[in-house]
Design a protein around this motif. Structure first.
Motif, mmCIF file in Angstrom:
data_model
loop_
_atom_site.group_PDB
_atom_site.id
_atom_site.type_symbol
_atom_site.label_atom_id
_atom_site.label_comp_id
_atom_site.label_asym_id
_atom_site.label_seq_id
_atom_site.Cartn_x
_atom_site.Cartn_y
_atom_site.Cartn_z
ATOM 1 N N MET A 30 0.942 -1.198 -0.009
ATOM 2 C CA MET A 30 0.142 0.062 0.064
ATOM 3 C C MET A 30 0.743 1.267 0.119
ATOM 4 O O MET A 30 1.835 1.302 0.793
ATOM 5 N N VAL A 31 0.676 2.046 -0.951
ATOM 6 C CA VAL A 31 1.450 3.135 -1.101
ATOM 7 C C VAL A 31 0.884 4.657 -0.356
ATOM 8 O O VAL A 31 -0.419 4.619 -0.613
ATOM 9 N N LEU A 32 1.420 5.091 0.640
ATOM 10 C CA LEU A 32 0.686 6.191 1.321
ATOM 11 C C LEU A 32 0.733 7.447 0.618
ATOM 12 O O LEU A 32 1.711 7.820 0.054
ATOM 13 N N ALA A 33 -0.068 8.133 0.758
ATOM 14 C CA ALA A 33 -0.011 9.797 0.308
ATOM 15 C C ALA A 33 1.165 10.347 0.908
ATOM 16 O O ALA A 33 1.210 9.990 2.331
ATOM 17 N N ILE A 34 1.930 11.223 0.697
ATOM 18 C CA ILE A 34 3.002 11.902 1.290
ATOM 19 C C ILE A 34 2.822 12.314 2.705
ATOM 20 O O ILE A 34 3.378 12.373 3.783
ATOM 21 N N THR A 35 1.512 13.109 2.837
ATOM 22 C CA THR A 35 0.879 13.742 3.993
ATOM 23 C C THR A 35 0.549 12.652 5.062
ATOM 24 O O THR A 35 0.464 13.135 6.165
ATOM 25 N N ARG A 36 0.518 11.435 4.770
ATOM 26 C CA ARG A 36 0.077 10.526 5.881
ATOM 27 C C ARG A 36 1.562 9.799 6.340
ATOM 28 O O ARG A 36 1.396 9.104 7.286
ATOM 29 N N SER A 37 2.367 10.286 5.983
ATOM 30 C CA SER A 37 3.788 9.387 6.169
ATOM 31 C C SER A 37 4.309 10.158 7.391
ATOM 32 O O SER A 37 4.229 11.241 7.373
ATOM 33 N N VAL A 38 4.805 9.538 8.456
ATOM 34 C CA VAL A 38 5.510 9.731 9.527
ATOM 35 C C VAL A 38 6.773 10.809 9.107
ATOM 36 O O VAL A 38 6.908 11.935 9.873
ATOM 37 N N ILE A 39 7.565 10.494 8.317
ATOM 38 C CA ILE A 39 8.554 11.433 8.025
ATOM 39 C C ILE A 39 8.134 12.849 7.421
ATOM 40 O O ILE A 39 8.812 13.665 7.892
ATOM 41 N N PHE A 40 7.211 12.677 6.593
ATOM 42 C CA PHE A 40 6.469 14.046 6.287
ATOM 43 C C PHE A 40 6.313 14.700 7.557
ATOM 44 O O PHE A 40 6.523 16.277 7.722
ATOM 45 N N ALA A 41 5.544 14.238 8.343
ATOM 46 C CA ALA A 41 5.065 14.871 9.563
ATOM 47 C C ALA A 41 6.291 15.293 10.526
ATOM 48 O O ALA A 41 6.123 16.480 10.846
ATOM 49 N N LYS A 42 7.270 14.563 10.465
ATOM 50 C CA LYS A 42 8.504 15.026 11.294
ATOM 51 C C LYS A 42 9.177 16.188 10.293
ATOM 52 O O LYS A 42 9.541 17.330 11.299
ATOM 53 N N VAL A 43 9.235 16.316 9.326
ATOM 54 C CA VAL A 43 9.918 17.195 8.612
ATOM 55 C C VAL A 43 8.893 18.471 8.669
ATOM 56 O O VAL A 43 9.618 19.741 8.825
ATOM 57 N N VAL A 44 7.490 18.459 8.744
ATOM 58 C CA VAL A 44 6.626 19.695 8.915
ATOM 59 C C VAL A 44 7.075 20.235 10.299
ATOM 60 O O VAL A 44 7.241 21.307 10.276
ATOM 61 N N VAL A 45 6.978 19.340 11.286
ATOM 62 C CA VAL A 45 7.390 19.983 12.514
ATOM 63 C C VAL A 45 8.592 20.653 12.649
ATOM 64 O O VAL A 45 8.880 21.459 13.188
#
Lengths: 251, 225
Positions: free
Chosen positions: B1-16
């Motif tokens: 299952m490929v995740l949308a980038i906005t659902r990824s933990v790494i995306f969340a970490k980078v936004v933080v």
């Protein structure tokens, strides 16, 4: 040496577990931690009791099978050492020890100290294959590679996949393991073709397995028996964002 | 299952990390501006008037800041929930080698700062808790920020609350700045050395700079007769 052990006993994955106390006498300081448990188990078997279940295989620190936490430290407190290579001389006579399985949602307990770490296998599996030419074996050193890259890839490849990073992480994150595996191939010429797909697939499999995320406690690096560097996590973050944003464009 | 980038933990970490960077920029600016109180009444009132005169552009900066605060909180709470769920059972003996008080309490420190900011806005920015601050004017007819701060810090309980808020900020910055640099992928040996130094310097600047104001007012160094 004499030791007072508090060992986690759990019948199976659904039954609740609890600590059981044992007193072991005649422990030689030259024994490894697992040999000390072997002695305990022999006594238990002689007494007609159920031995303590624990994972082990090579007992020379390279297979990644053995996995338990001693006093809250995965593989015990000694730096860069698996629990099979941890010797009883590291402990004091009369010491009380708390022996527990690796704790994380991603590693459910199967029995006593044995956990199901197959989530790691599925992360590896999700990485897929690398394209290589078949046919005759190539001459050694026929593929040029920067010395620095070869060295760092070798450091990443040292990961034995034991799961101590997850067990040590207060967030139950598997980012040190996943990043070591991703960087190992991403640094090598043979890993370039599928780099983007592999990075994305492995990171997302890690997330789907229910592991947490890194908040830079760096407990993983100090617990790792192979001292894998947290730098790989940083590189994985970069590679993932890059692959996700530009991977389709083939950059 | 490929995740949308906005659902990824790494995306969340980078936004933080990136929203944290915006806020660090604000802290440096805010601390530098507030330190003008030590230069004198005219300096800080001129500075405050200057900010007001920027007008619309100031709201661009403020909007960026508000968006950063909202995203920072949203993603950290999401990650905290994920991380708690990933470690349902701890060890009998809790032992740490490298993590620190700050690294283990980032969320609670962050929420403490949030409550502090809400009070701080009601206190000095919107003057809800002290409506009399609205009428303060200096001899040039400008809003008298200098005397507002002096009056605001006459109450030792408010001062203690501010000092605690600033200490919470200090711990949050000490771990956050270094963490942010590592998360966005700057991890060479020299980057690590400088990120550590950078985190320490900004933390000291913010804690000493912001903390010195209520203390100075309280002991009469600023605004004393």
């Amino acid at each position: 040496m004499k030791l007072k052990l508090n060992v986690w006993r759990q019948k199976d994955s659904v039954t609740e577990g609890a600590f059981e106390n044992f007193n072991v006498n005649d422990v030689s300081e030259h024994m490894s931690f697992l040999e000390m448990l072997d002695v305990l188990n022999e006594d238990l078997i002689t007494d007609g009791k159920e031995p303590v279940a624990f994972d082990h295989d090579c007992r020379e620190g390279i297979c990644g099978s053995c996995a338990m936490s001693v006093n809250g430290y995965p593989h015990g407190h000694r730096k860069g050492t698996t629990v099979c290579q941890l010797h009883m001389r590291e402990f004091n006579d009369g010491e009380e020890l708390w022996i527990e399985p690796f704790r994380a949602k991603g590693f459910p307990v199967i029995k006593d100290l044995v956990t199901d770490r197959s989530a790691f296998d599925r992360i590896i599996e999700s990485g897929g294959y690398v394209s290589v030419r078949t046919g005759q074996a190539q001459d050694a050193n026929s593929i040029p590679i920067r010395k620095e890259n070869a060295d760092v890839a070798m450091d990443a490849a040292a990961c034995i996949g034991c799961g101590a990073c997850v067990a040590a992480c207060p967030n139950g994150a598997a980012m040190l393991f996943t990043s070591a595996k991703i960087n190992h191939l991403n640094l090598l010429p043979q890993g370039q073709v599928e780099k983007n797909e592999r990075t994305i697939a492995m990171v997302e499999q890690m997330q789907n397995e229910g592991f947490g995320s890194c908040t830079n406690h760096y407990e993983c690096e100090s617990a790792c028996p192979k001292s894998i560097s947290i730098n790989f996590i940083s590189d994985m973050n970069k590679a993932y964002i890059k692959s996700k944003a530009f991977g389709k464009a083939g950059i | 299952m490929v995740l949308a980038i906005t659902r990824s933990v790494i995306f969340a970490k980078v936004v933080v990390a990136l929203t944290g960077l915006v806020m660090v920029g604000f802290i440096i600016g805010h601390t530098s501006g507030n330190l003008l109180i030590f230069v004198g009444q005219d300096a800080i009132n001129t500075y405050a008037q200057g900010l007001k005169d920027i007008g619309a552009a100031l709201w661009v900066v403020r909007s960026a800041l508000i968006i950063s605060v909202v995203l920072h909180i949203y993603y950290t709470l999401k990650l905290t929930a994920l991380n708690k769920a990933a470690k349902p059972i701890g060890y009998k003996k809790t032992t740490y080698k490298r993590s620190t008080f700050a690294s283990r309490n980032m969320t609670i420190l962050g929420l403490t700062i949030l409550f502090f900011i809400i009070y701080h806005l009601l206190h000095y920015t919107f003057q809800v808790t002290h409506p009399q601050f609205k009428d303060l004017q200096d001899s040039l007819g400008r809003h008298d920020v200098y005397n507002m701060i002096v009056a605001g810090f006459q109450n030792p309980i408010i001062c203690i609350f501010y000092i605690l808020g600033v200490l919470g900020l200090g711990y949050h910055l000490r771990h956050g700045i270094q963490s942010m640099i590592h998360t966005i992928g700057l991890n060479s040996d020299s980057a690590k050395k400088y990120s550590n130094l950078f985190a320490k310097l900004i933390t000291i600047f913010a804690v000493v700079g912001l903390g010195s104001i209520p203390i100075s007012v309280l002991i009469g160094l600023v605004g004393g007769k």
